[in-house]
Design a protein around this motif. Structure first.
Motif, PDB file in Angstrom:
ATOM      1  N   GLN A  79     -14.252  58.384  58.408  1.00  0.00           N
ATOM      2  CA  GLN A  79     -15.203  58.859  57.409  1.00  0.00           C
ATOM      3  C   GLN A  79     -16.645  58.858  57.904  1.00  0.00           C
ATOM      4  N   TRP A  80     -16.977  58.011  58.913  1.00  0.00           N
ATOM      5  CA  TRP A  80     -18.335  58.022  59.433  1.00  0.00           C
ATOM      6  C   TRP A  80     -18.663  59.309  60.186  1.00  0.00           C
ATOM      7  N   LEU A  81     -17.640  60.089  60.521  1.00  0.00           N
ATOM      8  CA  LEU A  81     -17.868  61.372  61.195  1.00  0.00           C
ATOM      9  C   LEU A  81     -17.790  62.549  60.229  1.00  0.00           C
ATOM     10  N   LEU A  82     -17.731  62.248  58.931  1.00  0.00           N
ATOM     11  CA  LEU A  82     -17.544  63.306  57.933  1.00  0.00           C
ATOM     12  C   LEU A  82     -18.811  63.555  57.130  1.00  0.00           C
ATOM     13  N   ASP A  83     -19.007  64.829  56.769  1.00  0.00           N
ATOM     14  CA  ASP A  83     -20.019  65.244  55.802  1.00  0.00           C
ATOM     15  C   ASP A  83     -19.308  65.715  54.541  1.00  0.00           C
ATOM     16  N   ALA A  84     -20.032  65.760  53.449  1.00  0.00           N
ATOM     17  CA  ALA A  84     -19.529  66.405  52.235  1.00  0.00           C
ATOM     18  C   ALA A  84     -20.181  67.778  52.148  1.00  0.00           C
ATOM     19  N   ALA A  85     -19.397  68.815  52.403  1.00  0.00           N
ATOM     20  CA  ALA A  85     -19.912  70.187  52.393  1.00  0.00           C
ATOM     21  C   ALA A  85     -19.762  70.779  51.001  1.00  0.00           C
ATOM     22  N   HIS A  86     -20.786  71.472  50.543  1.00  0.00           N
ATOM     23  CA  HIS A  86     -20.685  72.220  49.294  1.00  0.00           C
ATOM     24  C   HIS A  86     -19.917  73.524  49.556  1.00  0.00           C
ATOM     25  N   ILE A  87     -19.032  73.872  48.648  1.00  0.00           N
ATOM     26  CA  ILE A  87     -18.413  75.204  48.698  1.00  0.00           C
ATOM     27  C   ILE A  87     -19.444  76.235  48.255  1.00  0.00           C
ATOM     28  N   ILE A  88     -20.054  75.984  47.099  1.00  0.00           N
ATOM     29  CA  ILE A  88     -21.174  76.790  46.620  1.00  0.00           C
ATOM     30  C   ILE A  88     -22.430  75.936  46.689  1.00  0.00           C
ATOM     31  N   SER A  89     -23.464  76.450  47.315  1.00  0.00           N
ATOM     32  CA  SER A  89     -24.694  75.704  47.535  1.00  0.00           C
ATOM     33  C   SER A  89     -25.274  75.179  46.234  1.00  0.00           C
ATOM     34  N   ASP A  90     -25.925  74.005  46.314  1.00  0.00           N
ATOM     35  CA  ASP A  90     -26.544  73.441  45.118  1.00  0.00           C
ATOM     36  C   ASP A  90     -27.753  74.245  44.658  1.00  0.00           C
ATOM     37  N   LYS A  91     -28.154  75.235  45.414  1.00  0.00           N
ATOM     38  CA  LYS A  91     -29.207  76.145  44.952  1.00  0.00           C
ATOM     39  C   LYS A  91     -28.705  77.051  43.823  1.00  0.00           C
ATOM     40  N   ASN A  92     -27.373  77.198  43.731  1.00  0.00           N
ATOM     41  CA  ASN A  92     -26.759  77.983  42.670  1.00  0.00           C
ATOM     42  C   ASN A  92     -26.615  77.081  41.439  1.00  0.00           C
ATOM     43  N   GLU A  93     -27.448  77.305  40.409  1.00  0.00           N
ATOM     44  CA  GLU A  93     -27.482  76.409  39.260  1.00  0.00           C
ATOM     45  C   GLU A  93     -26.199  76.460  38.447  1.00  0.00           C
ATOM     46  N   GLN A  94     -25.480  77.579  38.468  1.00  0.00           N
ATOM     47  CA  GLN A  94     -24.278  77.720  37.648  1.00  0.00           C
ATOM     48  C   GLN A  94     -23.050  77.083  38.293  1.00  0.00           C
ATOM     49  N   MET A  95     -22.924  77.182  39.617  1.00  0.00           N
ATOM     50  CA  MET A  95     -21.693  76.734  40.265  1.00  0.00           C
ATOM     51  C   MET A  95     -21.913  75.744  41.403  1.00  0.00           C
ATOM     52  N   GLY A  96     -23.151  75.356  41.629  1.00  0.00           N
ATOM     53  CA  GLY A  96     -23.451  74.475  42.763  1.00  0.00           C
ATOM     54  C   GLY A  96     -23.530  73.003  42.431  1.00  0.00           C
ATOM     55  N   GLN A  97     -22.920  72.592  41.321  1.00  0.00           N
ATOM     56  CA  GLN A  97     -23.016  71.193  40.897  1.00  0.00           C
ATOM     57  C   GLN A  97     -22.383  70.244  41.915  1.00  0.00           C
ATOM     58  N   PRO A  98     -22.902  68.994  41.963  1.00  0.00           N
ATOM     59  CA  PRO A  98     -22.345  67.996  42.894  1.00  0.00           C
ATOM     60  C   PRO A  98     -21.093  67.338  42.329  1.00  0.00           C
ATOM     61  N   VAL A  99     -20.027  68.112  42.190  1.00  0.00           N
ATOM     62  CA  VAL A  99     -18.755  67.611  41.673  1.00  0.00           C
ATOM     63  C   VAL A  99     -17.693  67.780  42.745  1.00  0.00           C
ATOM     64  N   VAL A 100     -16.656  66.957  42.690  1.00  0.00           N
ATOM     65  CA  VAL A 100     -15.641  66.954  43.741  1.00  0.00           C
ATOM     66  C   VAL A 100     -15.003  68.328  43.956  1.00  0.00           C
ATOM     67  N   PRO A 101     -14.651  69.105  42.914  1.00  0.00           N
ATOM     68  CA  PRO A 101     -14.041  70.415  43.160  1.00  0.00           C
ATOM     69  C   PRO A 101     -14.973  71.423  43.839  1.00  0.00           C
ATOM     70  N   ASN A 102     -16.254  71.072  43.981  1.00  0.00           N
ATOM     71  CA  ASN A 102     -17.177  71.922  44.727  1.00  0.00           C
ATOM     72  C   ASN A 102     -17.473  71.341  46.105  1.00  0.00           C
ATOM     73  N   GLY A 103     -16.644  70.405  46.564  1.00  0.00           N
ATOM     74  CA  GLY A 103     -16.921  69.765  47.840  1.00  0.00           C
ATOM     75  C   GLY A 103     -15.731  69.710  48.758  1.00  0.00           C
ATOM     76  N   LEU A 104     -16.017  69.591  50.040  1.00  0.00           N
ATOM     77  CA  LEU A 104     -14.996  69.428  51.076  1.00  0.00           C
ATOM     78  C   LEU A 104     -15.492  68.398  52.087  1.00  0.00           C
ATOM     79  N   PRO A 105     -14.677  67.400  52.437  1.00  0.00           N
ATOM     80  CA  PRO A 105     -15.067  66.494  53.520  1.00  0.00           C
ATOM     81  C   PRO A 105     -14.756  67.151  54.861  1.00  0.00           C
ATOM     82  N   LEU A 106     -15.777  67.372  55.654  1.00  0.00           N
ATOM     83  CA  LEU A 106     -15.605  68.079  56.927  1.00  0.00           C
ATOM     84  C   LEU A 106     -16.276  67.296  58.049  1.00  0.00           C
ATOM     85  N   SER A 107     -15.660  67.294  59.208  1.00  0.00           N
ATOM     86  CA  SER A 107     -16.310  66.716  60.377  1.00  0.00           C
ATOM     87  C   SER A 107     -17.542  67.544  60.701  1.00  0.00           C
ATOM     88  N   LYS A 108     -18.400  67.010  61.535  1.00  0.00           N
ATOM     89  CA  LYS A 108     -19.675  67.681  61.818  1.00  0.00           C
ATOM     90  C   LYS A 108     -19.457  69.101  62.352  1.00  0.00           C
TER      91      LYS A 108
END
Length: 308
Positions: free
Chosen positions: A208-237
């Motif tokens: 997990q120390w090599l992982l980031d939480a990537a947004h599927i939809i950027s948080d700049k998108n007010e409608q769909m960019g919320q910081p919720v688990v279904p909008n995220g993916l744990p990805l290596s760098k």
């Protein structure tokens, strides 16, 4: 040397120690907090493990306050909306902090009052996950209400210690925005990585120390960019970089696609490992409610295809 001068020097040593820890760690745990800090050859605690309001015996004033993010029993901790987080995200300048118990004259609550009356900067250890904290320095007790059994907390300008609470609204709002950004990034990362049991959603990498939480939809998108688990993916760098650059796409059926730009190249084992993801399926979390949102994936996949 006066008591207040000694307290101030000890406080600055504590702040510097906590800042160094925060530079090394995304969040602080018992391993980092339990040893305390060393001042003139003496070990001074940073927190009391049993209480949220803490003044070391060797200090004149309050040193730290803490908001615990408890486990939720049968429920998963990140399913719950925590009050401290809600306040921070919804407030504009300051937040409330509850007294210990019902007696405003209890020692813990008097420490809050003394910090308020003397404009003492403190450390706020803000819980972002069970037993994990963000250290916010400096923080001020900017109000104390014996009837409501609550204090008011105002954040200071990051990395700047003043002798008083920020007086101007724009300073208070700026400091709170900085806290919101840190809380958003850290709590989102913790929740997403926890949902996937600490594994990369593309490669299965279990560190997990090599992982980031990537947004599927950027948080700049007010409608769909919320910081919720279904909008995220744990990805290596490297997978995060490839996903952000639309070199890897994920369709709404959780199938992976590698861009022609990568498929056409021949250059080493790392590139080959990325190419082998083409046609594979995403590693999904154990709970269906944590699966990546298909609508968000569809929107993101259109961006991948447009970039091809």
């Amino acid at each position: 040397m006066g008591t207040e001068d000694s307290d101030s020097r000890m406080r600055m040593a504590a702040f510097e120690h906590v800042r160094r820890l925060s530079d090394l760690h995304d969040h602080l745990t018992r391993n980092e907090l339990a040893p305390g800090f060393v001042f003139e050859g003496r070990r001074i605690p940073l927190v009391n493990p049993q209480r949220g309001i803490f003044k070391p015996r060797k200090m004149q004033y309050l040193l730290s306050i803490r908001t615990v993010f408890p486990r939720s029993g049968a429920r998963v901790w990140y399913d719950d909306q925590r009050e401290a987080h809600r306040q921070i995200f919804e407030s504009e300048e300051s937040i409330e902090y509850a007294f210990m118990g019902q007696d405003p004259e209890a020692a813990d609550n008097r420490w809050l009052r003394e910090a308020f009356e003397n404009q003492i900067p403190v450390i706020y250890f803000l819980g972002v996950a069970p037993a994990r904290y963000l250290a916010i320095v400096p923080t001020y007790i900017s109000g104390w209400d014996a009837h409501a059994l609550k204090a008011r907390v105002t954040f200071g300008i990051p990395d700047q210690v003043r002798s008083e609470v920020p007086q101007y609204a724009d300073e208070r709002r700026y400091a709170l925005r900085e806290v919101k950004q840190r809380l958003h990034q850290t709590s989102f990362r913790e929740a997403v990585i926890a949902a996937y049991k600490g594994r990369c959603a593309l490669s299965g990498l279990p560190e997990q120390w090599l992982l980031d939480a990537a947004h599927i939809i950027s948080d700049k998108n007010e409608q769909m960019g919320q910081p919720v688990v279904p909008n995220g993916l744990p990805l290596s760098k490297i997978h995060h970089a490839a996903f952000d650059r639309h070199l890897i796409g994920i369709d709404p059926d959780y199938r992976l696609h590698v861009s022609g730009r990568l498929l056409d190249q021949r250059d080493g084992t790392i590139l080959e490992a990325l190419k082998q993801l083409d046609g594979e399926r995403l590693h999904l979390p154990p709970r269906a409610r944590d699966y990546p949102d298909r609508e968000r994936l569809a929107l993101r996949f259109e961006q991948f295809k447009a970039a091809a």
